[in-house]
Design a protein around this motif. Sequence first.
Motif, PDB file in Angstrom:
ATOM      1  N   GLY A  13      16.868 -27.432  98.034  1.00 40.21           N
ATOM      2  CA  GLY A  13      15.539 -28.048  98.040  1.00 40.21           C
ATOM      3  C   GLY A  13      14.475 -27.181  97.422  1.00 40.21           C
ATOM      4  O   GLY A  13      13.306 -27.573  97.374  1.00 40.21           O
ATOM      5  N   ARG A  23       9.335 -26.459  95.198  1.00 38.16           N
ATOM      6  CA  ARG A  23       9.900 -27.079  96.388  1.00 38.16           C
ATOM      7  C   ARG A  23       9.869 -28.599  96.268  1.00 38.16           C
ATOM      8  O   ARG A  23       8.823 -29.196  96.004  1.00 38.16           O
ATOM      9  CB  ARG A  23       9.134 -26.629  97.635  1.00 38.16           C
ATOM     10  CG  ARG A  23       9.166 -25.124  97.825  1.00 38.16           C
ATOM     11  CD  ARG A  23       8.382 -24.686  99.054  1.00 38.16           C
ATOM     12  NE  ARG A  23       8.377 -23.227  99.159  1.00 38.16           N
ATOM     13  CZ  ARG A  23       9.314 -22.510  99.753  1.00 38.16           C
ATOM     14  NH1 ARG A  23      10.338 -23.144 100.325  1.00 38.16           N
ATOM     15  NH2 ARG A  23       9.239 -21.200  99.797  1.00 38.16           N
ATOM     16  N   ALA A  24      11.029 -29.207  96.519  1.00 33.16           N
ATOM     17  CA  ALA A  24      11.139 -30.664  96.438  1.00 33.16           C
ATOM     18  C   ALA A  24      10.207 -31.336  97.442  1.00 33.16           C
ATOM     19  O   ALA A  24       9.614 -32.382  97.141  1.00 33.16           O
ATOM     20  CB  ALA A  24      12.583 -31.097  96.689  1.00 33.16           C
ATOM     21  N   TYR A  25      10.067 -30.760  98.627  1.00 35.95           N
ATOM     22  CA  TYR A  25       9.187 -31.331  99.655  1.00 35.95           C
ATOM     23  C   TYR A  25       7.763 -31.454  99.129  1.00 35.95           C
ATOM     24  O   TYR A  25       7.116 -32.507  99.265  1.00 35.95           O
ATOM     25  CB  TYR A  25       9.229 -30.446 100.899  1.00 35.95           C
ATOM     26  CG  TYR A  25       8.405 -30.956 102.063  1.00 35.95           C
ATOM     27  CD1 TYR A  25       8.950 -31.838 102.988  1.00 35.95           C
ATOM     28  CD2 TYR A  25       7.091 -30.542 102.248  1.00 35.95           C
ATOM     29  CE1 TYR A  25       8.200 -32.299 104.064  1.00 35.95           C
ATOM     30  CE2 TYR A  25       6.337 -30.994 103.316  1.00 35.95           C
ATOM     31  CZ  TYR A  25       6.901 -31.867 104.225  1.00 35.95           C
ATOM     32  OH  TYR A  25       6.150 -32.329 105.280  1.00 35.95           O
ATOM     33  N   CYS A  28       7.403 -34.154  96.448  1.00 34.89           N
ATOM     34  CA  CYS A  28       7.384 -35.506  97.019  1.00 34.89           C
ATOM     35  C   CYS A  28       6.012 -35.823  97.619  1.00 34.89           C
ATOM     36  O   CYS A  28       5.515 -36.952  97.474  1.00 34.89           O
ATOM     37  CB  CYS A  28       8.474 -35.640  98.079  1.00 34.89           C
ATOM     38  SG  CYS A  28      10.159 -35.619  97.428  1.00 34.89           S
ATOM     39  N   TRP A  95       4.383 -25.267 102.897  1.00 32.04           N
ATOM     40  CA  TRP A  95       5.432 -25.534 101.906  1.00 32.04           C
ATOM     41  C   TRP A  95       6.827 -25.583 102.535  1.00 32.04           C
ATOM     42  O   TRP A  95       7.762 -26.072 101.926  1.00 32.04           O
ATOM     43  CB  TRP A  95       5.390 -24.462 100.820  1.00 32.04           C
ATOM     44  CG  TRP A  95       5.459 -23.068 101.362  1.00 32.04           C
ATOM     45  CD1 TRP A  95       6.580 -22.343 101.634  1.00 32.04           C
ATOM     46  CD2 TRP A  95       4.344 -22.249 101.718  1.00 32.04           C
ATOM     47  NE1 TRP A  95       6.244 -21.117 102.140  1.00 32.04           N
ATOM     48  CE2 TRP A  95       4.875 -21.019 102.202  1.00 32.04           C
ATOM     49  CE3 TRP A  95       2.953 -22.413 101.669  1.00 32.04           C
ATOM     50  CZ2 TRP A  95       4.059 -19.972 102.630  1.00 32.04           C
ATOM     51  CZ3 TRP A  95       2.156 -21.373 102.102  1.00 32.04           C
ATOM     52  CH2 TRP A  95       2.691 -20.174 102.564  1.00 32.04           C
ATOM     53  N   GLY A  97       7.556 -27.341 105.053  1.00 34.35           N
ATOM     54  CA  GLY A  97       7.678 -28.624 105.727  1.00 34.35           C
ATOM     55  C   GLY A  97       6.961 -28.607 107.061  1.00 34.35           C
ATOM     56  O   GLY A  97       6.618 -27.545 107.596  1.00 34.35           O
ATOM     57  N   GLY A 141       7.062 -39.554 100.503  1.00 38.07           N
ATOM     58  CA  GLY A 141       7.105 -38.280 101.198  1.00 38.07           C
ATOM     59  C   GLY A 141       8.370 -38.084 102.007  1.00 38.07           C
ATOM     60  O   GLY A 141       8.844 -36.945 102.173  1.00 38.07           O
ATOM     61  N   GLY A 144      11.198 -35.985 100.727  1.00 35.39           N
ATOM     62  CA  GLY A 144      11.150 -34.552 100.940  1.00 35.39           C
ATOM     63  C   GLY A 144      12.004 -34.134 102.127  1.00 35.39           C
ATOM     64  O   GLY A 144      12.649 -33.072 102.107  1.00 35.39           O
ATOM     65  N   ASN A 145      12.031 -34.962 103.188  1.00 32.74           N
ATOM     66  CA  ASN A 145      12.890 -34.669 104.337  1.00 32.74           C
ATOM     67  C   ASN A 145      14.368 -34.771 103.962  1.00 32.74           C
ATOM     68  O   ASN A 145      15.202 -34.032 104.492  1.00 32.74           O
ATOM     69  CB  ASN A 145      12.584 -35.636 105.483  1.00 32.74           C
ATOM     70  CG  ASN A 145      11.142 -35.566 105.936  1.00 32.74           C
ATOM     71  OD1 ASN A 145      10.472 -36.586 106.046  1.00 32.74           O
ATOM     72  ND2 ASN A 145      10.644 -34.367 106.199  1.00 32.74           N
ATOM     73  N   PHE A 147      15.610 -34.052 100.960  1.00 26.21           N
ATOM     74  CA  PHE A 147      15.914 -32.815 100.237  1.00 26.21           C
ATOM     75  C   PHE A 147      16.092 -31.641 101.200  1.00 26.21           C
ATOM     76  O   PHE A 147      16.904 -30.751 100.943  1.00 26.21           O
ATOM     77  CB  PHE A 147      14.789 -32.500  99.243  1.00 26.21           C
ATOM     78  CG  PHE A 147      14.977 -33.129  97.898  1.00 26.21           C
ATOM     79  CD1 PHE A 147      15.834 -32.578  96.965  1.00 26.21           C
ATOM     80  CD2 PHE A 147      14.282 -34.279  97.562  1.00 26.21           C
ATOM     81  CE1 PHE A 147      16.004 -33.157  95.721  1.00 26.21           C
ATOM     82  CE2 PHE A 147      14.449 -34.876  96.311  1.00 26.21           C
ATOM     83  CZ  PHE A 147      15.313 -34.308  95.382  1.00 26.21           C
ATOM     84  N   ASN A 148      15.334 -31.646 102.301  1.00 24.92           N
ATOM     85  CA  ASN A 148      15.398 -30.537 103.256  1.00 24.92           C
ATOM     86  C   ASN A 148      16.484 -30.704 104.316  1.00 24.92           C
ATOM     87  O   ASN A 148      16.608 -29.867 105.209  1.00 24.92           O
ATOM     88  CB  ASN A 148      14.055 -30.372 103.952  1.00 24.92           C
ATOM     89  CG  ASN A 148      13.037 -29.671 103.090  1.00 24.92           C
ATOM     90  OD1 ASN A 148      13.343 -29.201 102.003  1.00 24.92           O
ATOM     91  ND2 ASN A 148      11.800 -29.588 103.564  1.00 24.92           N
TER      92      ASN A 148
END
Length: 328
Positions: A13, A23-25, A28, A95, A97, A141, A144-145, A147-148
């Motif tokens: 991520g 960061r993908a989060y 997003c 960043w 999350g 959004g 993003g979760n 990806f994480n």
Amino acid sequence: MSALAVIPSPTQGVWELGPFPIRAYALCIIAGIVAACWIAEKRWVARGGRPGEVLDIAVWAVPFGILGGRLYHVVTTPQPYFGEGGDPLRAFAIWEGGLGIWGAIALGGVGAWIACRRRGIPLPAFGDAIAPGLLVAQAIGRLGNWFNNELYGGPTDLPWALRIHEWDGGRAVIGADGQPVVLGTFHPTFLYELLWNLAAAAVVVWADRRFRLSHGRAFALYVALYCAGRLWIELLRIDPANTFFGIRLNVFTAVVVGLLAVAYLVWQRGRPREVIHPEDREAGGAAGRDDDDTPVRAGDPADEVPTSADAPAARRAGDRSHDTPGTA
């Protein structure tokens, strides 16, 4: 379960671009903000607002919203930051999350109110314009979760089960065999909420056109629908969370906030839609205000202002009519 009968999760991520982590989060969240502003701009101009006003308000609302979202997360989940072995400085690490939508909407609304006040814009009317865009932003959004590898539900072997990896520092943990460590397959609550939010956005747009919602009622409908979805999705989640009487805190929040939104919908039922006339407002919003401190006129039968050439005629028609073709 067959490897093909699951939804895969990313094993990374975060990507390093020299000294800067991508960061993908965060991407997003940014994409969701852009989508919300674009949708709100279209709806706001169609209601008679000036082009560019949405971005002017976003300059205030977005930072307030991010701060509010982080505050809600830290206050309701303090253990990683102030509990035993916690690191208080991580409370500022947005960043990584951790943004609570309840705090984001509440404090973001304060920022929007400040900006609207400065420009003489009625906050309820602006809230109605931005409501569907917020739902779309929340849907984006949630990626993003994904990806994480976070915020998933209980174990399941359904065809749409989500494969989750053991996670550390933005990447999946690599096992002795050189492969990412898989924890199992779980309910993809990120996907449930993503789809719910998109469906709710469509309902808000439909209801707004069908019943000509006004005085913040489209925004209230957004809140009520989101809370209804968040309620059952929250009950599926198994990530750590503070509880009361064995029930997750966000469940109580969804119930209370949702009921307040429904009460507001009923309370404001039957009020005519505001019509925004930019020429009635001066810099600072001092001119053209009515008794409610809102520079609008009510009862315009037009749902949109198609072009600038048609606007004068549409406004004249609105000044002659106070009929509301449908209410809910």
